[in-house]
Design a protein around this motif. Sequence first.
Motif, PDB file in Angstrom:
ATOM      1  N   MET A  85       0.830  -1.200   0.000  1.00 32.53           N
ATOM      2  CA  MET A  85       0.000   0.000   0.000  1.00 32.53           C
ATOM      3  C   MET A  85       0.870   1.258   0.000  1.00 32.53           C
ATOM      4  N   ALA A  86       1.928   1.236   0.794  1.00 35.58           N
ATOM      5  CA  ALA A  86       2.771   2.431   0.925  1.00 35.58           C
ATOM      6  C   ALA A  86       3.462   2.780  -0.398  1.00 35.58           C
ATOM      7  N   PHE A  87       4.070   1.791  -1.043  1.00 33.16           N
ATOM      8  CA  PHE A  87       4.829   2.098  -2.264  1.00 33.16           C
ATOM      9  C   PHE A  87       3.885   2.442  -3.417  1.00 33.16           C
ATOM     10  N   THR A  88       2.676   1.869  -3.401  1.00 33.07           N
ATOM     11  CA  THR A  88       1.698   2.219  -4.434  1.00 33.07           C
ATOM     12  C   THR A  88       1.249   3.659  -4.259  1.00 33.07           C
ATOM     13  N   ILE A  89       1.012   4.029  -3.024  1.00 27.83           N
ATOM     14  CA  ILE A  89       0.614   5.416  -2.758  1.00 27.83           C
ATOM     15  C   ILE A  89       1.766   6.361  -3.102  1.00 27.83           C
ATOM     16  N   ALA A  90       2.995   5.929  -2.839  1.00 27.47           N
ATOM     17  CA  ALA A  90       4.156   6.752  -3.215  1.00 27.47           C
ATOM     18  C   ALA A  90       4.177   6.968  -4.731  1.00 27.47           C
ATOM     19  N   LYS A  93      14.961  -2.550  -2.449  1.00 25.92           N
ATOM     20  CA  LYS A  93      15.638  -3.293  -1.383  1.00 25.92           C
ATOM     21  C   LYS A  93      14.678  -3.634  -0.242  1.00 25.92           C
ATOM     22  N   GLU A  94      13.783  -2.716   0.066  1.00 21.62           N
ATOM     23  CA  GLU A  94      12.795  -3.003   1.114  1.00 21.62           C
ATOM     24  C   GLU A  94      11.953  -4.222   0.725  1.00 21.62           C
ATOM     25  N   ILE A  95      11.550  -4.271  -0.540  1.00 19.68           N
ATOM     26  CA  ILE A  95      10.729  -5.385  -1.015  1.00 19.68           C
ATOM     27  C   ILE A  95      11.530  -6.690  -0.977  1.00 19.68           C
ATOM     28  N   GLN A  96      12.763  -6.625  -1.457  1.00 15.54           N
ATOM     29  CA  GLN A  96      13.587  -7.843  -1.495  1.00 15.54           C
ATOM     30  C   GLN A  96      13.880  -8.380  -0.095  1.00 15.54           C
ATOM     31  N   ASN A  97      14.059  -7.473   0.857  1.00 14.09           N
ATOM     32  CA  ASN A  97      14.297  -7.942   2.225  1.00 14.09           C
ATOM     33  C   ASN A  97      13.079  -8.683   2.768  1.00 14.09           C
ATOM     34  N   SER A  98      11.890  -8.192   2.430  1.00 12.99           N
ATOM     35  CA  SER A  98      10.677  -8.879   2.892  1.00 12.99           C
ATOM     36  C   SER A  98      10.555 -10.247   2.219  1.00 12.99           C
ATOM     37  N   ALA A  99      10.881 -10.308   0.940  1.00 14.17           N
ATOM     38  CA  ALA A  99      10.805 -11.587   0.221  1.00 14.17           C
ATOM     39  C   ALA A  99      11.759 -12.600   0.844  1.00 14.17           C
TER      40      ALA A  99
END
Lengths: 132, 559
Positions: free
Chosen positions: B256-261, B445-451
Amino acid sequence: MTKPKIKMIVAKPGLDGHDRGAKLLSRIFAEAGMEVVYTGLRQTPDMIVETALQEDADVVGLSSLSGVHNYFFPLVVQKLRENELDDVLVVGGGIIPEEDIPGLKEAGIGEIFGPGTDTASIVEYIQANARD
Amino acid sequence: MFDKDKLEEIKKGREQWEKGPLDKVLGRFGERKDVFTSISGTPIERLYTPDDTAAINYDSDLGYPGEYPYTRGVQPTMYRGRYWTMRQYAGFGSAQETNARYRYLLDKGTTGLSVAFHLPTQAGYDSDHPLSMGEVGKVGVAIDSIEDMRQLFDQIPLDKVTTSMTINAPAPVLLAMYLALAEEQGVAWDKVGGTVQNDVLKEIICRGQYIYPPKPTMRLTVDLIEFCQKHVPRWNTISISGYHIRESGSTAAQEMAFTIADGIAYTQACVERGMDVDKFAGRLSFFFNAFTNVIEEVAKFRAGRRYWAKVMKERFSAKNPRSMMLRYHVQTGGVTLTAQQPLNNIVRVALQTYAAALGGCQSLHTNSYDEALCLPTQEAVTVALRTQQVVAEESGATDTIDPLAGSYYVEALTDKIEAEIDEYIQKIDAIGGTLSAIEEGYIQKEIQNSAYRFQKEIESEERVYVGINKYKMEEEPPKNLLKIDMTLGEKEAAKLAKLRQERDNDAWQKALDNLRKVSKSDENVMPAVVEAVKAKATVGEICDVWRDVYGEYRPKEFI
């Protein structure tokens, strides 16, 4: 003497943009002590072989989730052979129907790892089968 | 929602319960785990009480459906008025084959079309380009020219259906073809409705179908938005997508955050173009994922609606209520599907559909249970559509609006996710905005860390995935997978050769020259694109003009 590090290329052939798996595995291979180069997207077989040559790769890992594995994977093996890189281990992963696997292995792909494969088993396979 | 004294009383009651019955049971049996977390890694408490929602102000935080801040939904009647649009993403092989699937889906009760283009079209190449080898017709339909488009919509009246097109960098070209086709059918542009994805930023972040560098590709995006605002008022000019962000490994809050960004970046770019926010923002639409953790998804949707409304009102000073509404399409989570025991996926999709319905989506695509194996077969597509129909007609989720509101858990999680979104937006602002955050690789990087975290949880068996790390069984390899004609590439190439030979090459050259000229200027490119597709310029030819003028994007990889 310690064994030299395995040099691994992770590549995305074709136009497929799904690279979650490729990136994740690149990180996991690096953590397992391999030297990893991730090529990024949209690689032709020639580009992949060029990278393998330049980097003196021991292993090439191909990832495809768009159904082009039967076209690209054998072509990469063939081009590696044309460049006298016969001993480079090629492995593949992605959305690959089981019925396609025998054909791919026959074409020279060492192993195919489907969705849900434990990453440790991929690392193990590569460590056991990469050239010395 | 309770007065102070009542809250104190409830708190005391809870303490007594914790010291008494709870401690007794914990002492004897314990719990399954020390820490419970959602699929996004958010810690989940044992029990939520009015204490967790004490800070909520009903009027300003929740309000009423169709009213600011839209937490409870964007329309006053929601599904009591009409169900969400059941829109199944489909496309494979040739235009002719896909046309048959569309007519099948329309016949079975689907209410909107959603075009899946094959990767060459998405990447702006013709079917006969060297990079298209092996890809023609694979994950979508092969569309090179207006002639293919005409075949794709054969016998489908464009004033009776709405069409969503998953096309990003080449969006102006495919929209132009659709508009030219509407003209041929005698349908005025102000009568056609639909959506183009047109969200190039998330291609760069995670989906990979980028062509041009961020700035010029954003220019094309804004050109399309501006053109539609004037000439195609019912068209959703962009579908700002969190779906792929989630697929590539993000948490619910990050999605949600990155989509809103991204939404902020597009809105800002349109405002900088000189457009009035209330004239275009009502046609910005969104696209999200739905995973299996129903409550977390519902909280995500509610938090997103509330946060976007605030962004539009406070950051962009929107006045028109429609500008503040987070209207969105949902697709169930492709990455949640397993190749192991594929029938289990029907259950996952049903829960995800339920989440989308309880969360208040405007349209929905349900995945087919065989999608971790191959492109979906007709049988699996039918089950997927029926899943939506069962949830809509039988579950009762559609009888009242925002049914989970007021649950201590749901409200507490909604607040928590909104706070996480806000934290990310502040960080991205501090980096210098969305484009800078993408360039730095922060978002990636934030996304990859979650993955990575998720994968580790699965492999350590901290998190159970049925059929993957628990309840495994030996299976026969699946049969009857959908196969795409491998000779399609040659057929499409032959069609292209014929087109290039038979078209009026003077008119074609003139149209492309004009497009090149306009693309170098500040003029909106859309009219020139419409003329070019009418002159039978192909997707690849038009995209090549822009490759020449704008250059090609090569990303840095962040591992």
